[in-house]
Design an enzyme around this catalytic site. Sequence first.
Site, short mmCIF file in Angstrom:
data_model
loop_
_atom_site.label_atom_id
_atom_site.label_comp_id
_atom_site.label_asym_id
_atom_site.label_seq_id
_atom_site.Cartn_x
_atom_site.Cartn_y
_atom_site.Cartn_z
N ALA A 174 42.97 28.12 41.71
CA ALA A 174 43.44 29.46 42.07
C ALA A 174 42.57 30.05 43.16
O ALA A 174 41.41 29.68 43.33
CB ALA A 174 43.42 30.37 40.85
N SER A 220 48.53 42.41 35.16
CA SER A 220 48.11 43.61 34.43
C SER A 220 48.52 44.86 35.21
O SER A 220 47.68 45.59 35.72
CB SER A 220 46.59 43.59 34.20
OG SER A 220 46.21 44.65 33.35
N GLU A 279 47.41 43.49 41.55
CA GLU A 279 47.43 42.06 41.86
C GLU A 279 48.79 41.45 41.54
O GLU A 279 49.39 41.72 40.50
CB GLU A 279 46.35 41.33 41.06
CG GLU A 279 46.30 39.84 41.36
CD GLU A 279 45.32 39.10 40.48
OE1 GLU A 279 44.97 37.96 40.84
OE2 GLU A 279 44.88 39.65 39.46
N ARG A 328 43.27 44.64 44.55
CA ARG A 328 42.80 43.28 44.80
C ARG A 328 43.86 42.52 45.58
O ARG A 328 45.05 42.79 45.46
CB ARG A 328 42.44 42.69 43.45
CG ARG A 328 42.80 41.31 43.16
CD ARG A 328 42.34 40.87 41.79
NE ARG A 328 42.40 39.42 41.72
CZ ARG A 328 41.42 38.67 41.27
NH1 ARG A 328 40.32 39.21 40.83
NH2 ARG A 328 41.54 37.36 41.26
N GLU A 388 30.28 29.16 43.85
CA GLU A 388 31.20 28.44 42.96
C GLU A 388 30.53 27.18 42.38
O GLU A 388 29.86 26.45 43.09
CB GLU A 388 32.47 28.06 43.71
CG GLU A 388 33.32 29.25 44.11
CD GLU A 388 34.59 28.85 44.83
OE1 GLU A 388 35.58 29.59 44.72
OE2 GLU A 388 34.59 27.81 45.52
N GLU A 447 30.01 30.76 48.18
CA GLU A 447 30.70 31.70 47.32
C GLU A 447 30.19 31.64 45.88
O GLU A 447 30.76 32.27 44.98
CB GLU A 447 32.21 31.45 47.35
CG GLU A 447 32.83 31.73 48.72
CD GLU A 447 34.34 31.58 48.73
OE1 GLU A 447 34.92 31.37 47.64
OE2 GLU A 447 34.93 31.66 49.83
#
Length: 205
Positions: free
Chosen positions: A89, A126, A132, A49, A157, A155
């Site tokens: 973010a 993670s 990421e 990602r 959102e 998107e």
Amino acid sequence: MSDFSQQDVQILRREPGFRGFYQVDVLTLRHRLFAGGWGPELRRELFVRRDAVCVLPYDPWEDAVVLVEQMRVGALDKRASPWMLELVAGLFDEGESAEEVARREAQEEAGLELRELIPITRYFPSPGGSNEHVHLFCALVDSRGVGGIHGLAEEGEDIRVQVLSLAEARQALSDGRLDNAASIIALQWLLLNGRHVREQAGPRP
């Protein structure tokens, strides 16, 4: 710091596992051992990602933070509601700097103009299964009149903006209502450093 480097991992094969909104690669690899020599071949799925930027907008003159609320698929079946309070973010687009991502996402997700950006840290959320890398900031903002529904329709959102006093945010953290890594790290940083940030901000421009 470890004595090992990238050269101490051998990637024997890297194959596509899944291509969709995100990407999964299947790696066959081996790495050097602490006791010496090389370990056995390992097969690992890697969630690939783009790196991310997370921003905690903070109004030092009101001692308030701006958070966003939206549905998160990763929270389905894990909590009473999958709508989560989070930081602003977003993911890097090609050629963007972290600061450019922060300012773009603040405008898209919360209608905010960021003033000073204060780097907090960079971290892997993670690393056992994802590559990421998150760039985490605090940003000075004017929270007066901030709120409403934001996000890019193309998107999908649907983002609600909330302004909380720092005391309210501290309580939400203590109650477990703020339960995602970026928000926890950033708010803990602000609770430790807020006094200095307020002093450095000076009078409201």
